[in-house]
Motif scaffolding. Structure first.
Motif, PDB file in Angstrom:
ATOM      1  N   ASN A  82       0.782  -1.100   0.067  1.00 25.18           N
ATOM      2  CA  ASN A  82       0.084   0.067   0.100  1.00 25.18           C
ATOM      3  C   ASN A  82       0.843   1.063  -0.086  1.00 25.18           C
ATOM      4  O   ASN A  82       0.632   2.275  -0.599  1.00 25.18           O
ATOM      5  CB  ASN A  82      -0.919   0.085   1.107  1.00 25.18           C
ATOM      6  N   VAL A  83       1.964   1.168   0.542  1.00 23.94           N
ATOM      7  CA  VAL A  83       2.777   2.369   0.838  1.00 23.94           C
ATOM      8  C   VAL A  83       3.465   2.580  -0.743  1.00 23.94           C
ATOM      9  O   VAL A  83       3.414   3.861  -0.891  1.00 23.94           O
ATOM     10  CB  VAL A  83       3.845   2.269   1.902  1.00 23.94           C
TER      11      VAL A  83
ATOM     12  N   THR B 103       0.353   3.860  -3.028  1.00 25.61           N
ATOM     13  CA  THR B 103      -0.053   5.435  -2.638  1.00 25.61           C
ATOM     14  C   THR B 103       0.878   6.505  -2.535  1.00 25.61           C
ATOM     15  O   THR B 103       0.408   7.728  -2.367  1.00 25.61           O
ATOM     16  CB  THR B 103      -1.062   5.310  -1.545  1.00 25.61           C
ATOM     17  N   THR B 104       2.286   6.280  -2.266  1.00 22.56           N
ATOM     18  CA  THR B 104       3.035   7.230  -2.086  1.00 22.56           C
ATOM     19  C   THR B 104       4.245   7.121  -3.112  1.00 22.56           C
ATOM     20  O   THR B 104       4.388   6.201  -3.929  1.00 22.56           O
ATOM     21  CB  THR B 104       3.916   7.239  -0.760  1.00 22.56           C
ATOM     22  N   ARG B 105       5.205   8.007  -3.208  1.00 26.13           N
ATOM     23  CA  ARG B 105       6.369   8.086  -4.132  1.00 26.13           C
ATOM     24  C   ARG B 105       7.452   7.307  -3.585  1.00 26.13           C
ATOM     25  O   ARG B 105       8.480   7.269  -4.144  1.00 26.13           O
ATOM     26  CB  ARG B 105       6.738   9.554  -4.562  1.00 26.13           C
ATOM     27  N   ILE B 106       7.197   6.649  -2.482  1.00 25.58           N
ATOM     28  CA  ILE B 106       8.359   5.999  -1.709  1.00 25.58           C
ATOM     29  C   ILE B 106       8.456   4.611  -2.494  1.00 25.58           C
ATOM     30  O   ILE B 106       7.447   3.877  -2.785  1.00 25.58           O
ATOM     31  CB  ILE B 106       7.860   5.593  -0.258  1.00 25.58           C
ATOM     32  N   LYS B 107       9.693   4.094  -3.002  1.00 23.33           N
ATOM     33  CA  LYS B 107      10.068   3.027  -3.518  1.00 23.33           C
ATOM     34  C   LYS B 107       9.982   1.898  -2.766  1.00 23.33           C
ATOM     35  O   LYS B 107       9.994   1.762  -1.755  1.00 23.33           O
ATOM     36  CB  LYS B 107      11.381   3.257  -4.560  1.00 23.33           C
ATOM     37  N   ASP B 108      10.032   0.597  -3.778  1.00 28.98           N
ATOM     38  CA  ASP B 108       9.860  -0.602  -2.952  1.00 28.98           C
ATOM     39  C   ASP B 108      11.154  -0.860  -1.983  1.00 28.98           C
ATOM     40  O   ASP B 108      10.832  -1.301  -0.843  1.00 28.98           O
ATOM     41  CB  ASP B 108       9.851  -1.844  -3.955  1.00 28.98           C
ATOM     42  N   ASP B 109      12.387  -0.508  -2.245  1.00 29.66           N
ATOM     43  CA  ASP B 109      13.412  -0.759  -1.583  1.00 29.66           C
ATOM     44  C   ASP B 109      13.228  -0.184  -0.230  1.00 29.66           C
ATOM     45  O   ASP B 109      13.483  -0.643   1.003  1.00 29.66           O
ATOM     46  CB  ASP B 109      14.767  -0.329  -2.063  1.00 29.66           C
ATOM     47  N   SER B 110      12.810   1.435  -0.232  1.00 34.67           N
ATOM     48  CA  SER B 110      12.553   2.004   1.080  1.00 34.67           C
ATOM     49  C   SER B 110      11.518   1.327   1.917  1.00 34.67           C
ATOM     50  O   SER B 110      11.597   1.088   2.970  1.00 34.67           O
ATOM     51  CB  SER B 110      12.125   3.419   0.950  1.00 34.67           C
TER      52      SER B 110
ATOM     53  N   LEU C 254      10.415  -1.869   1.879  1.00 34.00           N
ATOM     54  CA  LEU C 254      10.816  -3.118   2.192  1.00 34.00           C
ATOM     55  C   LEU C 254      11.670  -2.812   3.760  1.00 34.00           C
ATOM     56  O   LEU C 254      11.536  -3.419   4.795  1.00 34.00           O
ATOM     57  CB  LEU C 254      11.809  -3.776   1.329  1.00 34.00           C
ATOM     58  N   GLY C 255      12.723  -1.756   3.630  1.00 40.08           N
ATOM     59  CA  GLY C 255      13.650  -1.538   4.530  1.00 40.08           C
ATOM     60  C   GLY C 255      12.902  -1.115   5.941  1.00 40.08           C
ATOM     61  O   GLY C 255      13.091  -1.486   6.917  1.00 40.08           O
ATOM     62  N   LEU C 256      11.946  -0.236   5.440  1.00 32.18           N
ATOM     63  CA  LEU C 256      10.795   0.340   6.564  1.00 32.18           C
ATOM     64  C   LEU C 256      10.427  -0.567   7.202  1.00 32.18           C
ATOM     65  O   LEU C 256      10.408  -0.858   8.650  1.00 32.18           O
ATOM     66  CB  LEU C 256      10.032   1.408   5.956  1.00 32.18           C
TER      67      LEU C 256
END
Lengths: 382, 369
Positions: free
Chosen positions: A89-90, A93-100, A102-104
């Motif tokens: 979902n993140v 719905t946001t411009r945060i990419k998959d790597d971030s 995942l790490g988050l």
């Protein structure tokens, strides 16, 4: 301990047999499902899910006060699944990419799990002993009934995989096409991801949260080197996973103070390395060898062409041509003598006298064919 | 608050800022998972350096760890370059293998030393204040304060000096290469910093917290601003907030400090994710909900503007005609007209609509689009 003793133990030592069996089941399931994850570019999803499972395990314990693996696994399953959904979902719905994302999810869920774990440890009435084994896994604590549970869940997961084989294959390689055919892509996506979560949760007790991701990625990455077919890749992945599981158990069982999980991962890494080097078609050594052959082939072709040219320019000269002449004609003078001996070996060129080279009849035919091909190529590319 | 408590919070805040600086670039360069990989593999560097020096306080440990971090990056890139596996798979292959070697070495050979995997993974900030640094016999504060402070300073200097280069290499690597800014050098410098930060901080806070502080605050800040400089500042502030509030959470629950701080970084992200002024989930939802009425208002102004000059104005601009011409239901038409009046876009006299100045402006703006 010698090898025969080791194998004797494998079959007759209760602990070793149980652990080996558990690791094998884990290897099969994670290898098979990992193949899909790797192909869907979700290699690191396993890492995030396995870390995210920790708070689920602790919460399940806190709520039920039971250390029954099935209940803890259920908690892990729910947490891993929620983490995956949150992550997707993140990303959506946001411009945060998959790597971030995942790490988050990985670090925050793991931190949450850690907080809950230490919180539980300090509760007066709770003996939580055994919860922290999920960090690195403690294969030695596997019981026979754990293995039976693992086997049942594993068989169920594989059965589901086979039932939806066609659909999973389609969404793995061409999601848009699957959607256009009217397949419920979202449902299938969630189902496949859920199966992956199941595979990961299955391995937590054996290899632990931190190293479980390797069991998802590595067997699949190794299997990928040997084949281009999904079916073969899944089967090979399962096989490699099982091999690593059993050999890791044996190695760690043969010496003291060697944790099982890391050894299994290392065995898997060896299989990956071997596959990347020696796999047919894709392997690095194979490729290097093929390049070498290509180079030699091209070199011989060039000299063959030169000899042919010389033969046409000097139709009446029967005594052959010196390698010095060929070297002068060639763009790669050092390779000429090697190419000549190669052509001789193939029966395309002959040495009439000392350093006097000419084509054989077969060589002339071959050169004629090559020329024809080149001419066609020129016509086509014009 | 006791002095130990204050010291723990200061150390944690320093770590938070030290992690946020390189973290911002990891998030922007889509390399966040590299921090996870590095924070695991530095363990092997520490173990090897420990076997060489036989001491846990040697600065060689830091060097070994940083070196191992860079080796990880190189290995991932080598694997990647074979084109046999994708980049994410390459990361997933390299770091568990290296980490496994470290874990095996520790459990086999270093069982009795204070070098257990739990401590490295989870960190124990509680003990940080007990490890004092003495200078000429004088107590000058906890040692962790100086190691983490040094790393913060290093990161700060790097980001300030190479701000322009980092910015360019992050947002347009091709241009950076064309202008001769050597993006590869910057890449490796950044990775070295990440390794140094990981190892320097995780002695105090554990590798999980390092990853959380490197990714969560920058990710939260990324939703709050479009400017790199602000993103750096916001990340640092969010990091400090998470560190301090996380400390008190752990105090409240009597739980792991590292775990609680990581949880708070997650909570900070969640707040930003939900409530960010322009990109938050709530604003997105409200915008989607308001879209029909906003669109209708524009339609209304354009409709009236289209028919102001002509004689048909009298019929066309009557409120009751809107449902016929714009295919609106009477209720919806009333709602739109009401909103338009309140927004000062139109005025109504005897059921006849005329545009105000701002209404005309809106229509014209849309026409010129």
């Amino acid at each position: 301990m010698d090898i025969s003793q080791l194998f004797y133990n494998l079959f007759f030592d209760y602990t070793l047999r149980t652990v080996a069996l558990g690791s094998a089941i884990l290897g099969i399931v994670s290898g098979a499902l990992g193949s899909f994850a790797v192909l869907r570019k979700q290699s690191l999803l396993g890492d995030a899910i396995s870390h995210a499972a920790l708070p689920g395990i602790v919460l399940a314990f806190l709520l039920t006060r039971s250390r029954e693996p099935v209940i803890l696994m259920l908690g892990a399953l729910i947490a891993g699944w929620l983490a995956t959904l949150f992550m997707l979902n993140v990303i959506r719905t946001t411009r945060i990419k998959d790597d971030s994302a995942l790490g988050l999810v990985l670090s925050v869920f793991f931190g949450l799990g850690l907080m809950l774990l230490t919180f539980t440890q300090r509760l007066p009435d709770a003996t939580q002993a055994g919860l922290d084994k999920f960090l690195f896994g403690q294969a030695a604590t596997l019981l026979q009934r754990d293995v039976v549970t693992m086997a049942i869940i594993g068989v169920l997961a594989i059965a589901l995989l086979m039932t939806f084989w066609k659909e999973f294959k389609l969404i793995t390689f061409d999601t848009e096409y699957a959607a256009s055919l009217g397949y419920p892509v979202r449902f299938l996506d969630v189902l496949l991801t859920t199966l992956l979560v199941v595979a990961i949760v299955l391995g937590l007790q054996t290899v632990g949260v931190v190293l479980m991701s390797a069991m998802i990625v590595a067997p699949a990455a190794a299997a990928r080197q040997w084949t281009d077919k999904l079916k073969n890749m899944v089967i090979l992945g399962g096989l490699f996973g099982a091999m690593a599981g059993v050999s890791g158990t044996l190695i760690s069982g043969s010496a003291e103070k060697i944790p099982t999980g890391p050894v299994i991962v290392l065995c898997m890494s060896v299989i990956v390395l071997f596959s990347m080097l020696f796999a047919t078609n894709r392997g690095l050594v194979w490729n290097w060898f093929r390049n070498l052959q290509n180079r030699r082939q091209l070199r011989a072709q060039a000299v063959l062409g030169d000899l042919n040219t010389l033969a046409m320019q000097h139709p009446n000269e029967a005594r052959g041509h010196s390698s010095a002449v060929l070297r002068a004609m060639s763009t790669n003078p050092e390779g000429v003598s090697l190419a000549l001996s190669q052509l001789k070996e193939q029966g395309l060129a002959q040495e009439l006298g000392k350093d006097a080279w000419a084509l054989t009849q077969a060589g002339l035919d071959e050169a004629g064919k090559t020329e024809e091909k080149e001419a066609q190529h020129v016509i086509r590319s014009n | 608050m006791s002095s130990a408590q204050i010291e723990i919070q200061i150390i944690a805040s320093i770590v938070a800022v030290a992690c946020a600086l390189p973290g911002v670039f990891l998030v922007l360069r889509r390399m966040a998972m590299m921090s996870d990989a590095i924070s695991h593999t530095v363990l092997l560097g520490i173990v090897i350096a420990f076997f060489v020096t036989k001491s846990l306080n040697s600065p060689l440990l830091l060097v070994g760890a940083a070196l191992m971090g860079v080796i990880t990056v190189v290995l991932v890139e080598l694997l990647n370059r074979t084109q046999l596996v994708r980049e994410d798979a390459a990361i997933g292959l390299v770091f568990p293998a290296i980490f496994s070697v470290a874990v095996i070495l520790i459990s086999r050979f270093a069982g009795d030393v204070h070098l257990d995997t739990d401590a490295v993974l989870l960190g124990e900030l509680v003990f940080a204040p007990f490890n004092r640094l003495k200078l000429f016999g004088m107590d000058i504060g906890p040692e962790a304060l100086y190691t983490t402070g040094g790393i913060l300073l290093l990161n700060l200097i790097f980001v300030i000096i190479f701000y322009k280069e980092l910015k360019l290499a992050t947002f347009d690597p091709a241009l950076a290469a064309a202008l001769g800014f050597a993006p590869t050098v910057i890449h490796y410098a950044l990775m070295t910093l990440v390794s140094l930060t990981a190892v320097g901080s995780f002695d105090a806070v554990g590798s999980v917290l390092v990853v959380a502080f490197m990714i969560a605050p920058p990710a939260a800040a990324y939703l709050l601003t479009d400017r790199l400089s602000r993103m750096l500042v916001y990340s640092a502030l969010i990091g400090i907030f998470s560190a301090v509030s996380g400390y008190w959470l752990s105090y409240l629950l009597d739980a792991s400090i590292a775990g609680s701080m990581a949880t708070m970084t997650g909570a900070s992200f969640l707040i930003s994710y939900l409530f960010a002024p322009e990109r938050g989930l709530l604003v997105q939802a409200r915008r989607r909900q308001n879209q029909p009425i906003e669109f209708a208002l524009t339609m209304l102004t354009m409709h009236i503007a289209n028919h102001t000059a002509a004689q048909e104005a009298e019929i066309e601009n009557e409120v009751i005609h809107l449902n016929e011409h714009l295919k609106w239901t009477p209720q919806f038409a009333m709602e739109v007209v009401g909103t338009a009046e309140r927004a000062g876009l139109v005025t109504q006299r005897n059921g006849l609509l005329t545009l105000t100045e701002s209404g005309l402006q809106r229509a014209n703006q849309e026409f010129s689009n």
